[in-house]
Design an enzyme around this catalytic site. Sequence first.
Site, PDB file in Angstrom:
ATOM      1  N   HIS A 277       0.844  -1.206   0.000  1.00  0.00           N
ATOM      2  CA  HIS A 277       0.000   0.000   0.000  1.00  0.00           C
ATOM      3  C   HIS A 277       0.877   1.253   0.000  1.00  0.00           C
ATOM      4  CE1 HIS A 277      -3.157   2.824   1.455  1.00  0.00           C
ATOM      5  NE2 HIS A 277      -2.136   3.330   2.131  1.00  0.00           N
ATOM      6  N   GLU A 278       1.867   1.287   0.891  1.00  0.00           N
ATOM      7  CA  GLU A 278       2.750   2.458   0.970  1.00  0.00           C
ATOM      8  C   GLU A 278       3.539   2.630  -0.325  1.00  0.00           C
ATOM      9  OE1 GLU A 278       2.464   4.579   3.262  1.00  0.00           O
ATOM     10  OE2 GLU A 278       1.174   3.374   4.550  1.00  0.00           O
ATOM     11  N   HIS A 281       1.656   4.479  -3.057  1.00  0.00           N
ATOM     12  CA  HIS A 281       1.744   5.946  -3.007  1.00  0.00           C
ATOM     13  C   HIS A 281       2.961   6.432  -3.791  1.00  0.00           C
ATOM     14  CE1 HIS A 281      -1.562   6.606  -0.320  1.00  0.00           C
ATOM     15  NE2 HIS A 281      -1.034   5.892   0.661  1.00  0.00           N
ATOM     16  N   GLU A 357      -5.698   7.154  -1.113  1.00  0.00           N
ATOM     17  CA  GLU A 357      -5.547   5.998  -0.220  1.00  0.00           C
ATOM     18  C   GLU A 357      -6.275   4.777  -0.787  1.00  0.00           C
ATOM     19  OE1 GLU A 357      -3.631   5.725   2.312  1.00  0.00           O
ATOM     20  OE2 GLU A 357      -3.021   7.817   2.466  1.00  0.00           O
TER      21      GLU A 357
END
Length: 421
Positions: A277-278, A281, A357
């Site tokens: 997930h990070e 970004h 997100e």
Amino acid sequence: MKKVILWSLGLYILFGLFIAWYLFLGANTDIPSNLKGSVADPQTFMNERQLILSEEHSQIKNLLYFLSVPFEWLLYTLILVLGVSAKFRDWAKVSAKFSILQTAIYFFWLSLLVELLSFPFQWVSYKVSKFYNITVQTTNSWMKDFLIDFWVNYALMLLIVGVLFWLIKKSTKRWWFHAWLLSIPFSLFLMFVQPVLIDPLYNDFFPLTNKELETKILELANKADIPADYVYEVNMSEKTNALNAYVTGIGSNSRIVLWDTTLERLDENEILFIMAHEMGHYVMKHIYIGIAGYLLLTLIGLFLISKLMNMIVKRWGKLCKVSSIQDIAVLPLFFLLISVLSFASDPISNAVSRHQEKDADIYALEMTEDNKAAVSSFQELSRAGLSQVNPPFLVKLFRYGHPTMLERISYTNEFQKGEDE
């Protein structure tokens, strides 16, 4: 002056009563009927005590937030109309000959006063987190961080304030544009040095001790074309039971960071999902989109502040004992307007953040192909932080830069179903 004070206090009290009613009685936080009994329903992954505590903790924390923001506005208003800012300016002029020292002295007294009067909100917030076992930080450690915060903010803001008033004196009409131009390299520089200069003031960072996990995370990073040689671990367990992970910094100072609480509470697949997930970004350049959005809002904000400051000083300058916008005593008005405009823009910036997100969540699902790990990690995040799965609308609007846990658990759970079909 009496009218301004009475109206300000009256509006603050009325707002406080409204927000308390809204959070504790008026808002609907029930789970939609179609999701009851699903993996997104907290009844399925929280016990009775956790359900009660998460509701209580979230309500109190939200109340503190919504009371502290307008309290800051009230505080700056009273500092202006009671002539406190003008007194600080006069003390500074008597205490030092050079203008830079006068600015430093004035800003120190203003910062100290605001910090002391705002301290009860921070202290109560700390004690609430301690009571609900979110924070495990000792009082001494918390006070140490509080003092570090004060001095770091003072040093950075003194530089900003000094340059700002120099620009106002040099160009009364165009100072806002010149200030914005200077904010671009300054913001980028802060983001570059934060991981190596600022963050270590609060916590110890070191390479991840679990080398097997680090290898798997770096494999994900390589798959995502992220230049990373190390994964960093930070010892947050001394301060909190909450969980977190993030990618920070820009350029050569970019870091992948895991809280040790995350390593302790989540299994390997859950950690890999969070790290993916990070990385999402980073791959989708959200950090640079965020910088561009921040700079755009800063440009608009500084333009509006310049117009509003001129109008307010022209109309109420005598009341506040401020002669012009070049007078350092106008600084509380500048901070007041920043705070109000920032609060007003929060729904927009939060909406953009929530969209990013969700994109990062979908990216992580596509990379790991493990929706079970996604669902279970969000459930554990909810338990660890005692956060409401379905917060009130106003809370989501002004406080949530992430989709709600109800939303995240729902769409991550459905993602696999769509793949199966």
